[in-house]
Scaffold this active site. Structure first.
Site, mmCIF file in Angstrom:
data_model
loop_
_atom_site.group_PDB
_atom_site.id
_atom_site.type_symbol
_atom_site.label_atom_id
_atom_site.label_comp_id
_atom_site.label_asym_id
_atom_site.label_seq_id
_atom_site.Cartn_x
_atom_site.Cartn_y
_atom_site.Cartn_z
ATOM 1 C CE LYS A 73 59.342 38.065 52.838
ATOM 2 N NZ LYS A 73 57.888 37.796 52.960
ATOM 3 N NE ARG A 150 60.235 34.039 56.574
ATOM 4 C CZ ARG A 150 59.368 33.267 55.929
ATOM 5 N NH1 ARG A 150 58.873 32.205 56.513
ATOM 6 N NH2 ARG A 150 58.992 33.582 54.702
ATOM 7 N NE ARG A 184 51.702 33.095 47.412
ATOM 8 C CZ ARG A 184 52.514 33.126 48.471
ATOM 9 N NH1 ARG A 184 53.546 33.960 48.477
ATOM 10 N NH2 ARG A 184 52.303 32.338 49.497
ATOM 11 N NE ARG A 228 53.794 28.810 47.723
ATOM 12 C CZ ARG A 228 54.485 29.749 48.364
ATOM 13 N NH1 ARG A 228 55.108 30.686 47.669
ATOM 14 N NH2 ARG A 228 54.559 29.772 49.667
ATOM 15 N NE ARG A 239 52.494 31.253 54.218
ATOM 16 C CZ ARG A 239 51.810 30.719 53.212
ATOM 17 N NH1 ARG A 239 51.574 29.427 53.182
ATOM 18 N NH2 ARG A 239 51.344 31.485 52.239
#
Length: 293
Positions: A73, A150, A184, A228, A239
């Site tokens: 996104k 959300r 990531r 992260r 998630r």
């Protein structure tokens, strides 16, 4: 909430029509979020197709991105932000900025994020209100939201205070999403975002293949990459589960209003970007800039 009084004082102090328009949105967002019993008028009838909403020439767009964590996104919202000249507002970035601050919310947010849970409506809207207020002071108008709404409640609040033109729902296979999230990396020095995952899935049993090249850092960032804290397999899967439970109803919310554009990512940026522009009827919009965005 504190943001409400702060925004009210700010809105009274500005004089530019552009700033006033954007600060009115900030003020209404904060006030609507603070109301305990939200009651909404029936939605007006809209076209079942979002096609009529895709012509952005000569106006400041008000768009929002939906999609599972890790789908991209931020990548596509930031590119459209550059192309269309409107701010990209990422609630994920706002949360991370708060996490890295010494503010009163930092410790509370660490516990929520590290468990893979969604941050509460009240916290998200407070952070978003602050960001919109700051943008109004800079003369911003229009926006591309990333990470908000959300929940249906957030979507209802947003609908009450402004008219979202279009919602872009990015979709990607869950096995690919998991690989992307685990790949990531962030440069601990410059804050740049990269991805070390090479995704090369061959076509099998009627399912199309998909290829996504890694987004590798420049040489001066290569030895400074960190992962992260919430990018573990357990947290990512949690998630995704929470997203499916809580955010898919938001897709239906906008689908019923004819504002939802569903876009299945066919691959990495080189494959997906031109096709997304085509789906948004932007393939001829400032073509030179779109190539370099």
């Amino acid at each position: 909430m504190a943001a409400g009084s702060r925004l009210l004082r700010f809105a009274a102090s500005v004089s530019s029509p552009t700033v006033q328009t954007f600060s009115v949105f900030a003020r209404r967002l904060s006030i609507a979020a603070s109301e305990g019993d939200l009651r909404f008028p029936p939605s007006s009838t809209v076209n079942s197709s979002c096609e009529a909403r895709c012509d952005v020439k000569g106006k400041n767009v008000q768009w929002a991105f939906l999609g599972c964590p890790g789908v991209g996104k931020g990548t596509y919202a930031s590119r459209l932000s550059l192309l269309l000249g409107v701010p990209h507002i990422s609630t994920g970035d706002l949360v991370r900025e708060e996490l890295n601050s010494s503010g009163p919310l930092a410790d509370q947010l660490k516990g929520i994020v590290n468990q893979g849970k969604l941050v509460s409506d009240e916290i998200i809207i407070d952070l978003l209100s602050k960001r919109v207020e700051e943008g109004a002071a800079r003369g911003e108008s229009g926006f591309i939201l990333d990470g908000f709404p959300r929940t249906v409640r957030q979507a209802e609040i947003l609908e009450r205070v402004t008219d979202i033109d279009q919602v872009i729902n990015l979709k990607l296979r869950e096995d690919v999403l998991l690989k992307k999230c685990l790949g990531r990396r962030i440069c601990s020095q410059c804050g740049g975002n990269f991805n070390v995952a090479l995704i090369d899935i061959k076509e099998e049993e009627g399912k199309p293949g998909i290829y996504m090249a890694p987004l590798l850092p420049p040489s001066d960032c290569a030895d400074k990459l960190v992962t992260r804290s919430d990018d573990t397999e357990e947290v990512v899967k949690e998630r995704l589960r929470i997203y499916n439970d809580m955010t898919q109803p938001v897709e239906e919310f906008y689908r019923k209003r004819g504002k939802l554009l569903e876009f299945e990512l066919p691959g990495g940026i080189p494959e997906s970007w031109p096709k997304l522009l085509q789906a948004l009827h932007l393939d001829n919009h400032d073509h030179k800039q779109s190539l370099t965005a």
